[in-house]
Design a protein around this motif. Structure first.
Motif, mmCIF file in Angstrom:
data_model
loop_
_atom_site.group_PDB
_atom_site.id
_atom_site.type_symbol
_atom_site.label_atom_id
_atom_site.label_comp_id
_atom_site.label_asym_id
_atom_site.label_seq_id
_atom_site.Cartn_x
_atom_site.Cartn_y
_atom_site.Cartn_z
ATOM 1 N N ARG A 47 177.647 76.477 106.607
ATOM 2 C CA ARG A 47 176.736 75.370 106.874
ATOM 3 C C ARG A 47 175.261 75.742 106.984
ATOM 4 O O ARG A 47 174.438 74.866 107.260
ATOM 5 C CB ARG A 47 177.176 74.674 108.157
ATOM 6 C CG ARG A 47 178.578 74.111 108.072
ATOM 7 C CD ARG A 47 179.018 73.548 109.390
ATOM 8 N NE ARG A 47 180.377 73.028 109.317
ATOM 9 C CZ ARG A 47 181.161 72.883 110.355
ATOM 10 N NH1 ARG A 47 180.754 73.189 111.562
ATOM 11 N NH2 ARG A 47 182.385 72.408 110.195
ATOM 12 N N ASP B 277 177.553 76.575 112.637
ATOM 13 C CA ASP B 277 176.333 75.817 112.390
ATOM 14 C C ASP B 277 175.090 76.688 112.318
ATOM 15 O O ASP B 277 174.081 76.267 111.767
ATOM 16 C CB ASP B 277 176.157 74.739 113.461
ATOM 17 C CG ASP B 277 177.244 73.676 113.360
ATOM 18 O OD1 ASP B 277 177.597 73.293 112.229
ATOM 19 O OD2 ASP B 277 177.750 73.250 114.406
ATOM 20 N N PRO C 283 173.806 76.483 101.681
ATOM 21 C CA PRO C 283 175.006 75.980 102.362
ATOM 22 C C PRO C 283 175.902 75.175 101.438
ATOM 23 O O PRO C 283 175.422 74.429 100.578
ATOM 24 C CB PRO C 283 174.443 75.082 103.465
ATOM 25 C CG PRO C 283 173.044 75.517 103.658
ATOM 26 C CD PRO C 283 172.576 76.038 102.334
#
Length: 165
Positions: free
Chosen positions: A99, A73, A122
């Motif tokens: 991401r 993340d 992303p």
């Protein structure tokens, strides 16, 4: 007796079908955490001034290279992933399953910056080519190449932590 067997079979079938859950199944991705495996320093082309120093994770096996920073993340500003290839050739990356936005810095066998791709978006599967022969690729958070005023010709050096025997 035949009716009893038929009734038992139907009862078993109805129990089997009603006991199956109709909930959608989902696979949860395990959290992938940064593992510091070395340190990397970027220098201006004259090697007199340090641009920055980063903690790095190394990608050199086929699996590590294929996976890269997928399924993560975020990454801290002082972290990066260094891809180490066994040969010098034009490289191409993409952001599948990645991401967060990245800058990709392509370096040759002399650890000299030959090109970079800034602000790779992303989950975008578009090709991000090196446009030059490269043996190393450094992935960092998007915007850092600009913040560092990185230029073709700047240099890199790194070392990998080795376990003591």
């Amino acid at each position: 007796m035949k009716n009893l067997k038929t009734a038992l079979v139907l009862l078993l079938l109805s129990i089997t079908f009603t006991s199956c859950k109709s909930e959608p199944k989902s696979i949860k991705q395990a959290e992938v955490v940064f593992k510091k495996e070395g340190e990397l320093t970027l220098y201006k082309s004259n090697r007199d001034s340090i641009i920055t120093t980063l903690d790095i994770e190394i990608a050199e096996t086929p699996f590590e290279i294929q996976t890269g920073l997928m399924y993560r993340d975020s990454m801290k500003k002082n972290q990066g992933m260094l891809f180490v290839f066994p040969n010098l050739q034009e490289r191409s990356f993409y952001m599948k399953n990645t991401r967060f936005p990245l800058d990709l810095i392509f370096l040759d066998h002399n650890k000299t910056v030959v090109s970079f791709q800034e602000n790779a978006q992303p989950l975008d599967e578009s090709s991000l080519p090196s446009h030059a022969m490269a043996q190393f690729v450094l992935e960092v958070n998007a915007g850092l190449a600009q913040d560092w005023l990185l230029e073709v010709g700047d240099k890199m050096d790194y070392f990998i932590f080795k376990a003591e025997e």
